[in-house]
Design a protein around this motif. Structure first.
Motif, short mmCIF file in Angstrom:
data_model
loop_
_atom_site.label_atom_id
_atom_site.label_comp_id
_atom_site.label_asym_id
_atom_site.label_seq_id
_atom_site.Cartn_x
_atom_site.Cartn_y
_atom_site.Cartn_z
N LEU A 1 -4.68 4.78 -12.62
CA LEU A 1 -3.93 4.62 -11.37
C LEU A 1 -4.70 3.75 -10.38
O LEU A 1 -4.11 2.93 -9.66
CB LEU A 1 -3.64 5.99 -10.75
CG LEU A 1 -2.63 6.87 -11.50
CD1 LEU A 1 -2.55 8.24 -10.85
CD2 LEU A 1 -1.25 6.21 -11.52
N SER A 2 -6.01 3.92 -10.33
CA SER A 2 -6.83 3.08 -9.45
C SER A 2 -6.74 1.62 -9.86
O SER A 2 -6.56 0.73 -9.01
CB SER A 2 -8.29 3.54 -9.50
OG SER A 2 -8.43 4.85 -9.03
N ASP A 3 -6.84 1.37 -11.16
CA ASP A 3 -6.76 -0.01 -11.64
C ASP A 3 -5.40 -0.63 -11.33
O ASP A 3 -5.32 -1.81 -10.94
CB ASP A 3 -7.00 -0.05 -13.15
CG ASP A 3 -8.45 0.29 -13.52
OD1 ASP A 3 -9.31 0.25 -12.62
OD2 ASP A 3 -8.69 0.59 -14.70
N MET A 4 -4.34 0.15 -11.52
CA MET A 4 -3.00 -0.37 -11.27
C MET A 4 -2.79 -0.70 -9.79
O MET A 4 -2.20 -1.73 -9.45
CB MET A 4 -1.95 0.62 -11.77
CG MET A 4 -1.80 0.63 -13.28
SD MET A 4 -0.40 1.63 -13.87
CE MET A 4 -1.06 3.28 -13.62
N LEU A 5 -3.27 0.19 -8.91
CA LEU A 5 -3.10 -0.07 -7.48
C LEU A 5 -3.92 -1.29 -7.06
O LEU A 5 -3.42 -2.14 -6.30
CB LEU A 5 -3.52 1.15 -6.66
CG LEU A 5 -3.36 1.01 -5.14
CD1 LEU A 5 -1.95 0.59 -4.76
CD2 LEU A 5 -3.75 2.30 -4.43
N ALA B 1 -4.76 -3.82 -8.94
CA ALA B 1 -4.10 -5.01 -9.49
C ALA B 1 -2.88 -5.38 -8.66
O ALA B 1 -2.63 -6.57 -8.40
CB ALA B 1 -3.70 -4.76 -10.94
N PHE B 2 -2.13 -4.40 -8.22
CA PHE B 2 -0.93 -4.66 -7.42
C PHE B 2 -1.30 -5.27 -6.08
O PHE B 2 -0.67 -6.23 -5.61
CB PHE B 2 -0.16 -3.35 -7.23
CG PHE B 2 1.11 -3.49 -6.43
CD1 PHE B 2 2.03 -4.47 -6.76
CD2 PHE B 2 1.38 -2.64 -5.38
CE1 PHE B 2 3.21 -4.61 -6.03
CE2 PHE B 2 2.54 -2.76 -4.65
CZ PHE B 2 3.47 -3.75 -4.97
N LEU B 3 -2.34 -4.74 -5.44
CA LEU B 3 -2.74 -5.24 -4.13
C LEU B 3 -3.35 -6.64 -4.22
O LEU B 3 -3.27 -7.41 -3.25
CB LEU B 3 -3.73 -4.27 -3.48
CG LEU B 3 -3.19 -2.87 -3.16
CD1 LEU B 3 -4.29 -2.00 -2.54
CD2 LEU B 3 -1.99 -2.93 -2.24
N LEU B 4 -3.94 -6.94 -5.35
CA LEU B 4 -4.56 -8.26 -5.53
C LEU B 4 -3.60 -9.29 -6.12
O LEU B 4 -3.93 -10.46 -6.25
CB LEU B 4 -5.79 -8.14 -6.43
CG LEU B 4 -6.94 -7.31 -5.84
CD1 LEU B 4 -8.05 -7.14 -6.88
CD2 LEU B 4 -7.48 -7.94 -4.57
N PHE B 5 -2.39 -8.82 -6.45
CA PHE B 5 -1.37 -9.71 -7.02
C PHE B 5 -0.61 -10.41 -5.90
O PHE B 5 -0.24 -9.80 -4.90
CB PHE B 5 -0.41 -8.89 -7.87
CG PHE B 5 0.80 -9.64 -8.35
CD1 PHE B 5 0.67 -10.66 -9.28
CD2 PHE B 5 2.06 -9.33 -7.88
CE1 PHE B 5 1.78 -11.36 -9.73
CE2 PHE B 5 3.18 -10.02 -8.32
CZ PHE B 5 3.04 -11.04 -9.25
N LYS B 6 -0.39 -11.70 -6.06
CA LYS B 6 0.33 -12.48 -5.07
C LYS B 6 1.69 -12.87 -5.66
O LYS B 6 1.79 -13.82 -6.43
CB LYS B 6 -0.45 -13.72 -4.69
CG LYS B 6 0.11 -14.45 -3.48
CD LYS B 6 -0.83 -15.57 -3.04
CE LYS B 6 -0.29 -16.24 -1.77
NZ LYS B 6 -1.20 -17.33 -1.31
N PRO B 7 2.74 -12.10 -5.34
CA PRO B 7 4.06 -12.37 -5.94
C PRO B 7 4.60 -13.72 -5.49
O PRO B 7 4.32 -14.19 -4.40
CB PRO B 7 4.92 -11.22 -5.42
CG PRO B 7 4.25 -10.74 -4.19
CD PRO B 7 2.78 -10.96 -4.40
N VAL C 1 0.84 -1.21 0.00
CA VAL C 1 0.00 0.00 0.00
C VAL C 1 0.87 1.25 0.00
O VAL C 1 0.62 2.20 -0.75
CB VAL C 1 -0.95 0.00 1.21
CG1 VAL C 1 -1.71 1.32 1.28
CG2 VAL C 1 -1.94 -1.16 1.12
N GLU C 2 1.90 1.28 0.84
CA GLU C 2 2.76 2.46 0.92
C GLU C 2 3.49 2.70 -0.40
O GLU C 2 3.58 3.84 -0.87
CB GLU C 2 3.76 2.30 2.07
CG GLU C 2 3.11 2.39 3.44
CD GLU C 2 4.10 2.13 4.57
OE1 GLU C 2 5.31 1.97 4.27
OE2 GLU C 2 3.66 2.08 5.73
N THR C 3 4.00 1.62 -1.01
CA THR C 3 4.69 1.76 -2.29
C THR C 3 3.73 2.23 -3.38
O THR C 3 4.04 3.13 -4.17
CB THR C 3 5.32 0.43 -2.71
OG1 THR C 3 6.28 0.03 -1.73
CG2 THR C 3 6.02 0.56 -4.06
N GLY C 4 2.54 1.63 -3.40
CA GLY C 4 1.55 2.03 -4.39
C GLY C 4 1.14 3.47 -4.26
O GLY C 4 1.05 4.20 -5.26
#
Length: 224
Positions: free
Chosen positions: A210-214, A216-222, A165-168
């Motif tokens: 930007l909303s979509d990217m954030l 997607a990042f939060l829902l991504f499991k690296p 969240v902080e990085t995003g």
């Protein structure tokens, strides 16, 4: 953040306090029109209806006045962030609603105050007092929005929710600030009421992307 009294000789009597407030308000109004290095103390005095002698009775010069103005401006901005954070908390439900609301609120607050913030950011590169105050205010204000997103922690799939969240949010802020020209010397017309329909459309599209990217990042499991 240091109080105004750290940068000025704050008057105690009512009439003098009103004059000092007019100086602060007039300076902010002028900052919405052009950069601080293009504004003179004589203009500020003329706009506020306060004599130059009275101004110098409160501050030692233009640099100190900008520090005073920044304190008051950032106090008001923090109140707006609080109002927005409370509104989002009351209206948005779940990550899919909270993230777009946070991205839009952050961006639109920056857009509304772009002209004033630009002067602080540019001056902050050479004035450590202004620079430190600006960084602290940004950290505190963004923390309100970060907490809203982390309240949806159960939906976040990233292994490190706080870091994600902080990085995003950092990347979103940097992108919005760049789009608005907060790091440029020239005045950006988009930060004013004269934006064209195409510019407004580009802005809305940016917020959506930007909303979509954030999300997607939060829902991504690296994998790492």
């Amino acid at each position: 953040m240091p109080p105004i009294s750290a940068h000025a000789r704050v008057p105690k009597q009512g009439r003098s306090r009103e004059s000092f407030e007019r100086i602060i308000v007039a300076t902010i109004e002028l900052l919405r029109e052009r950069a601080y290095d293009q504004i003179t103390l004589a203009e500020i005095c003329q706009r506020s209806g306060v004599s130059t002698g009275s101004l110098y009775g409160r501050v030692d010069g233009k640099d100190e006045l900008l520090r005073v103005v920044q304190v008051r401006f950032l106090e008001n901005l923090a109140e707006q962030f609080t109002v927005e954070a409370d509104r989002i908390a009351a209206e948005a439900r779940g990550l899919a609603q909270v993230v777009p609301a946070v991205v839009a609120s952050l961006g639109n607050l920056l857009k509304e105050h772009a002209s004033v913030l630009r002067s602080f950011m540019l001056r902050g590169s050479t004035d450590p007092v202004i620079g430190a105050a600006g960084k602290k205010a940004a950290f505190d204000n963004h923390a309100m929005f970060i907490r809203l997103i982390l309240a949806c922690r159960d939906e976040i799939r990233h292994a490190h929710p706080e870091r994600a969240v902080e990085t995003g949010m950092l990347l979103i802020y940097a992108t919005q600030a760049r789009f608005l020209g907060l790091d440029s010397i020239g005045r950006n017309a988009f930060g004013s009421n004269s934006a064209t329909q195409d510019e407004l459309s580009d802005w809305r599209q940016l917020l959506g992307d930007l909303s979509d990217m954030l999300l997607a990042f939060l829902l991504f499991k690296p994998g790492r």
